[in-house]
Design a protein around this motif. Sequence first.
Motif, PDB file in Angstrom:
ATOM      1  N   THR A 132      54.081  91.352 112.467  1.00 49.18           N
ATOM      2  CA  THR A 132      55.254  91.729 111.688  1.00 49.18           C
ATOM      3  C   THR A 132      54.918  91.683 110.208  1.00 49.18           C
ATOM      4  N   SER A 133      55.596  92.494 109.454  1.00 51.26           N
ATOM      5  CA  SER A 133      55.568  92.384 107.996  1.00 51.26           C
ATOM      6  C   SER A 133      56.780  91.571 107.580  1.00 51.26           C
ATOM      7  N   LEU A 134      56.551  90.420 106.962  1.00 46.60           N
ATOM      8  CA  LEU A 134      57.662  89.598 106.466  1.00 46.60           C
ATOM      9  C   LEU A 134      58.181  90.132 105.132  1.00 46.60           C
ATOM     10  N   ASN A 135      57.334  90.788 104.381  1.00 42.54           N
ATOM     11  CA  ASN A 135      57.719  91.513 103.162  1.00 42.54           C
ATOM     12  C   ASN A 135      56.522  92.329 102.707  1.00 42.54           C
ATOM     13  N   SER A 136      56.800  93.493 102.126  1.00 41.94           N
ATOM     14  CA  SER A 136      55.698  94.357 101.720  1.00 41.94           C
ATOM     15  C   SER A 136      56.102  95.160 100.491  1.00 41.94           C
ATOM     16  N   GLY A 137      55.458  94.860  99.361  1.00 44.36           N
ATOM     17  CA  GLY A 137      55.743  95.583  98.134  1.00 44.36           C
ATOM     18  C   GLY A 137      55.323  94.774  96.927  1.00 44.36           C
ATOM     19  N   SER A 138      55.494  95.332  95.752  1.00 42.78           N
ATOM     20  CA  SER A 138      55.057  94.654  94.535  1.00 42.78           C
ATOM     21  C   SER A 138      55.877  93.414  94.223  1.00 42.78           C
ATOM     22  N   ASN A 139      56.974  93.202  94.943  1.00 39.08           N
ATOM     23  CA  ASN A 139      57.777  91.991  94.786  1.00 39.08           C
ATOM     24  C   ASN A 139      57.338  90.872  95.732  1.00 39.08           C
ATOM     25  N   GLY A 140      56.365  91.141  96.608  1.00 37.71           N
ATOM     26  CA  GLY A 140      55.864  90.110  97.507  1.00 37.71           C
ATOM     27  C   GLY A 140      55.325  90.686  98.799  1.00 37.71           C
ATOM     28  N   ASN A 141      54.186  90.128  99.250  1.00 45.46           N
ATOM     29  CA  ASN A 141      53.543  90.614 100.466  1.00 45.46           C
ATOM     30  C   ASN A 141      53.205  89.448 101.381  1.00 45.46           C
TER      31      ASN A 141
ATOM     32  N   ILE B 254      55.876  85.675  99.096  1.00 43.16           N
ATOM     33  CA  ILE B 254      57.290  85.336  98.993  1.00 43.16           C
ATOM     34  C   ILE B 254      57.419  83.827  99.135  1.00 43.16           C
ATOM     35  N   SER B 255      58.566  83.284  98.797  1.00 42.98           N
ATOM     36  CA  SER B 255      58.728  81.835  98.766  1.00 42.98           C
ATOM     37  C   SER B 255      58.585  81.219 100.149  1.00 42.98           C
TER      38      SER B 255
ATOM     39  N   THR C 280      49.906  88.213  91.753  1.00 42.83           N
ATOM     40  CA  THR C 280      51.011  87.294  92.017  1.00 42.83           C
ATOM     41  C   THR C 280      51.801  87.643  93.269  1.00 42.83           C
ATOM     42  N   ASP C 281      51.982  88.936  93.535  1.00 44.30           N
ATOM     43  CA  ASP C 281      52.779  89.334  94.697  1.00 44.30           C
ATOM     44  C   ASP C 281      52.084  89.035  96.020  1.00 44.30           C
ATOM     45  N   HIS C 282      50.891  88.457  95.969  1.00 43.49           N
ATOM     46  CA  HIS C 282      50.170  88.076  97.190  1.00 43.49           C
ATOM     47  C   HIS C 282      49.962  86.565  97.311  1.00 43.49           C
ATOM     48  N   ILE C 283      50.222  85.835  96.232  1.00 47.39           N
ATOM     49  CA  ILE C 283      49.869  84.411  96.267  1.00 47.39           C
ATOM     50  C   ILE C 283      50.987  83.465  95.836  1.00 47.39           C
ATOM     51  N   LYS C 284      52.103  83.960  95.322  1.00 44.37           N
ATOM     52  CA  LYS C 284      53.045  83.054  94.652  1.00 44.37           C
ATOM     53  C   LYS C 284      53.700  82.049  95.597  1.00 44.37           C
ATOM     54  N   GLY C 285      53.745  82.334  96.897  1.00 39.61           N
ATOM     55  CA  GLY C 285      54.334  81.370  97.829  1.00 39.61           C
ATOM     56  C   GLY C 285      53.366  80.337  98.364  1.00 39.61           C
TER      57      GLY C 285
ATOM     58  N   THR D 196      39.830  80.968  91.345  1.00 40.92           N
ATOM     59  CA  THR D 196      39.801  80.719  89.906  1.00 40.92           C
ATOM     60  C   THR D 196      40.747  81.648  89.161  1.00 40.92           C
ATOM     61  N   SER D 197      40.682  82.943  89.483  1.00 42.47           N
ATOM     62  CA  SER D 197      41.484  83.928  88.783  1.00 42.47           C
ATOM     63  C   SER D 197      42.974  83.753  89.059  1.00 42.47           C
ATOM     64  N   GLY D 198      43.308  83.318  90.278  1.00 39.64           N
ATOM     65  CA  GLY D 198      44.705  83.123  90.636  1.00 39.64           C
ATOM     66  C   GLY D 198      45.307  81.838  90.117  1.00 39.64           C
ATOM     67  N   ARG D 199      44.455  80.933  89.615  1.00 38.53           N
ATOM     68  CA  ARG D 199      44.905  79.653  89.059  1.00 38.53           C
ATOM     69  C   ARG D 199      45.828  78.915  90.020  1.00 38.53           C
ATOM     70  N   LEU D 200      45.428  78.890  91.275  1.00 35.75           N
ATOM     71  CA  LEU D 200      46.244  78.255  92.298  1.00 35.75           C
ATOM     72  C   LEU D 200      46.069  76.737  92.280  1.00 35.75           C
ATOM     73  N   ASP D 201      47.170  76.039  92.396  1.00 29.02           N
ATOM     74  CA  ASP D 201      47.158  74.574  92.467  1.00 29.02           C
ATOM     75  C   ASP D 201      47.177  74.168  93.931  1.00 29.02           C
ATOM     76  N   ILE D 202      45.984  74.008  94.500  1.00 28.05           N
ATOM     77  CA  ILE D 202      45.844  73.707  95.924  1.00 28.05           C
ATOM     78  C   ILE D 202      44.967  72.474  96.084  1.00 28.05           C
ATOM     79  N   GLN D 203      45.400  71.565  96.959  1.00 23.79           N
ATOM     80  CA  GLN D 203      44.557  70.393  97.172  1.00 23.79           C
ATOM     81  C   GLN D 203      43.238  70.803  97.821  1.00 23.79           C
ATOM     82  N   GLU D 204      42.168  70.195  97.340  1.00 22.93           N
ATOM     83  CA  GLU D 204      40.820  70.605  97.712  1.00 22.93           C
ATOM     84  C   GLU D 204      40.589  70.581  99.214  1.00 22.93           C
ATOM     85  N   SER D 205      41.202  69.640  99.912  1.00 22.39           N
ATOM     86  CA  SER D 205      40.971  69.490 101.362  1.00 22.39           C
ATOM     87  C   SER D 205      41.502  70.674 102.164  1.00 22.39           C
ATOM     88  N   LEU D 206      42.376  71.488 101.558  1.00 20.65           N
ATOM     89  CA  LEU D 206      42.948  72.630 102.277  1.00 20.65           C
ATOM     90  C   LEU D 206      42.260  73.949 101.939  1.00 20.65           C
TER      91      LEU D 206
END
Length: 261
Positions: A9-18, A35-36, A64-69, A89-99
């Motif tokens: 399924t596509s939960l959302n698809s577009g420049s507002n979130g994928n 998406i959130s 952002t429309d691929h990673i913000k959630g 690096t480019s996405g500047r994601l705050d993710i714990q290293e173990s994941l």
Amino acid sequence: MQIMSLYITSLNSGSNGNCYYIGNETEAILIDAGISCRETEKRMTRLGLSMSRVKAIFVSHEHTDHIKGIPVIIRKHQLPVYITPDTMTSGRLDIQESLIRRFISYEPVTIGGLRVTAFPKLHDAVEPHSFMVSSAEVNIGIFTDIGAPCEQLIHHFKQCHAAFLEANYDETMLETGRYPYFLKNRIRGGHGHLSNTQALELFRQHRPEYMTHLLLSHLSRDNNNPELVHQLFAQEGTDTEIVVASRDQETSVFRVSAKNV
């Protein structure tokens, strides 16, 4: 004989979130999470899908429309994220290293009964990838945010029982629309997005006879029309079910098998 199936399924698809879901009876993955967390959970619940089945998120690129959630989803559900170092690096994601998990182009990653293979695509990001998700004999392609149909895209499209395929813009609507000239050129310049015509040509020339579902994805709100693009593909008269993935809501869940059941 038991016939293996995958559910998509596509939960959302577009420049507002994928966000795209691919799974079997027991496990699933998400391709991107734009998406959130709350909206992802809400839409999956409406479809009768459980987050407990989701075992990983794979990231196509850093826009952002691929990673913000991602940060909230993985923190809440403790999900591993498969991502390339430069995208991280480019996405500047705050993710714990173990994941954090790394994937490499063309090297399959096994998630339970699913096999996920990434390959490079033409897009204006640092390390953009498309994905093929397979289980037994069933292949699902996730092909969006693509500037042009390269040889690797064609090679993988030919093997798909179903695919999420970008049909971002109608050429005339883009040309005559309100976007500034530089943005029009970015979209159609070979590292932006696939037009309806490019997607249709790929479908016409390289669709395997056994492709049962095509989910047309990442439609532009300003430069495309869902009814237009659905008609464009439906008039081809194939047995493939044509679905337009929405920018605002989830699609149905589609069962994809190696054989029609």
